[in-house]
Every structure is written in structure tokens, then in C-alpha cells.
Design a protein around this motif. Structure first.
Motif, short mmCIF file in Angstrom:
data_model
loop_
_atom_site.label_atom_id
_atom_site.label_comp_id
_atom_site.label_asym_id
_atom_site.label_seq_id
_atom_site.Cartn_x
_atom_site.Cartn_y
_atom_site.Cartn_z
N ALA A 50 -38.97 -20.08 -19.59
CA ALA A 50 -39.54 -20.26 -20.73
C ALA A 50 -37.44 -20.23 -21.70
N VAL A 52 -36.80 -19.66 -25.47
CA VAL A 52 -36.90 -19.88 -26.84
C VAL A 52 -35.48 -19.59 -27.84
N PRO A 55 -35.17 -20.82 -34.89
CA PRO A 55 -35.18 -22.47 -35.40
C PRO A 55 -34.69 -22.70 -36.14
N GLY A 70 -36.93 -27.66 -23.09
CA GLY A 70 -38.79 -27.18 -23.47
C GLY A 70 -38.16 -26.58 -24.21
N GLN A 72 -38.65 -23.51 -27.11
CA GLN A 72 -39.90 -23.33 -28.36
C GLN A 72 -38.69 -22.61 -29.59
N ASP A 74 -38.98 -19.98 -32.29
CA ASP A 74 -39.39 -18.61 -32.73
C ASP A 74 -38.62 -18.18 -33.75
N ARG A 132 -43.32 -11.39 -26.49
CA ARG A 132 -43.89 -12.40 -25.75
C ARG A 132 -42.80 -12.90 -24.65
#
Length: 195
Positions: A50, A52, A55, A70, A72, A74, A132
Motif C-alpha cells: 500500500a 498512503v 491528502p 495507487g 490513497q 488519508d 490501518r
């Protein structure tokens, strides 16, 4: 178990001047973009379970230029909300509050866009993000693209230390890497502030 690569976003005009940029979305400078691109070869050989990121644009752009895919966003990885100290340097703050220390004294409330956070609130967000991230490490490495003070808090929480211990770590340079790992089942700091 995988490793957690902690990446600080590249240089911005405010990181260059020493201004506190919590929620203000200051873009990367040309040097900041170049530093983010220099991360790509270091990250290229890794397979990430992952990726992360905060933003904010400076973090997301760093991830993009470093070749991470990819990604993401958070919101728990946003930088500390500096409240009334947003945009000020430590020297400007100390002119009004001599001997001020962020880790000990915190921030003052600001406006509606920058209400401010205390250290325990920042730690609660990093704890939520780590809750997470930890299960993802069972399947490989995880990259986190974030901010200087947030990265320090996240690192000490990874180690199981009190949030105020973050003041013992050097401030990560823009575009630098930290490596959080485990050894014999115990968390450790494998690298910090690697250009």
C-alpha cells in the motif's frame, strides 16, 4: 513482515523559510520537485502492499514524482494543525513567547480554518493511521508520504513511546526517507532523515 517507509514531502517555500505549514497547502518548489524525483530510484525496487499519503498537494505531488502509484489519501496523515501559529516561524512565535517549544507548549487556537490541535490529538491520528497500516505490513512494504512533525510523532508511536518523545528526533529534511521496521518482533527505527 514488511517495512514502513516514511517519506517527508519535498521542499516548499514555507519549509525553506521555516514557516509552520500545517493545513495551508503550499506547493513544492522546483528544488522540492527535484528531490521528490530523486526518491524514485530508491523506491523502484520495492513492491508496496500500500501507499498512503496526506491528502495535501505537497505530499501527493511528492508521491507522484517519486514514482509511487495507487496512492490513497488519508486525512489522519495531515500535518499538525498549528492553529494561530500557522504561517509563523519559531522565531516569530518566540518573540511573543520566549523559550516556546512546540512539543512542550503546543499551539494557540487560530481561526475557523486553523483551530489548532494539541499533541495528544496528533498522536491519536497517527495511532489510527498505524492501526490501518500494521495489518498491511503482513503482505509487504508500505509507503507513507507525510509531513515533518507528523512523521516524528508517527515514528515514536511506532516505537511505542509517548508522543512528546518526538521532540528527540531530528526534523526530517524535505524529500527525505525514514525506515520503520521490526526486529525479533519488536519495532525499531532502522533509518532516519536519509536524503
Amino acid at each position: 513482515m514488511g517495512e514502513l517507509l516514511l517519506i517527508r514531502h519535498g521542499q516548499t517555500a514555507w519549509s525553506l523559510s521555516g514557516q509552520h505549514a500545517g493545513r495551508t497547502d503550499v506547493p513544492l518548489t522546483e528544488d522540492g520537485e527535484a528531490a521528490a524525483r530523486r526518491l524514485a530510484p530508491r523506491l523502484a525496487g520495492r513492491s508496496f502492499a500500500a501507499v498512503v499519503s496526506s491528502p495535501l498537494g505537497r505530499a501527493m505531488r511528492t508521491a507522484e514524482l517519486a514514482g509511487l502509484t495507487g496512492v490513497q489519501p488519508d486525512p489522519d496523515l495531515l500535518e499538525w494543525d498549528y492553529g494561530g501559529y500557522e504561517g509563523l516561524t519559531a522565531e516569530q512565535i518566540r518573540a511573543a513567547r520566549p523559550r516556546w517549544d512546540l512539543w512542550r507548549d503546543g499551539v494557540v487556537p487560530g481561526d475557523a480554518d486553523h483551530p489548532g490541535e494539541d499533541l495528544d490529538q496528533v498522536a491519536a491520528r497517527t495511532d489510527a493511521a498505524l492501526a490501518r497500516i500494521r495489518p498491511l505490513l503482513a503482505t509487504g512494504d508500505v509507503a507513507v508520504v507525510a509531513h515533518g512533525h507528523l512523521a516524528r510523532v508517527l515514528a515514536v508511536r511506532w516505537l511505542g513511546l509517548e508522543p512528546s518523545a518526538a521532540g528527540l528526533l531530528g526534523h526530517p529534511h524535505p524529500g527525505s526517507l525514514g525506515l520503520l521496521a521490526t526486529e525479533d518482533g519488536r519495532p525499531h527505527l532502522a533509518a532516519w532523515n536519509v536524503p
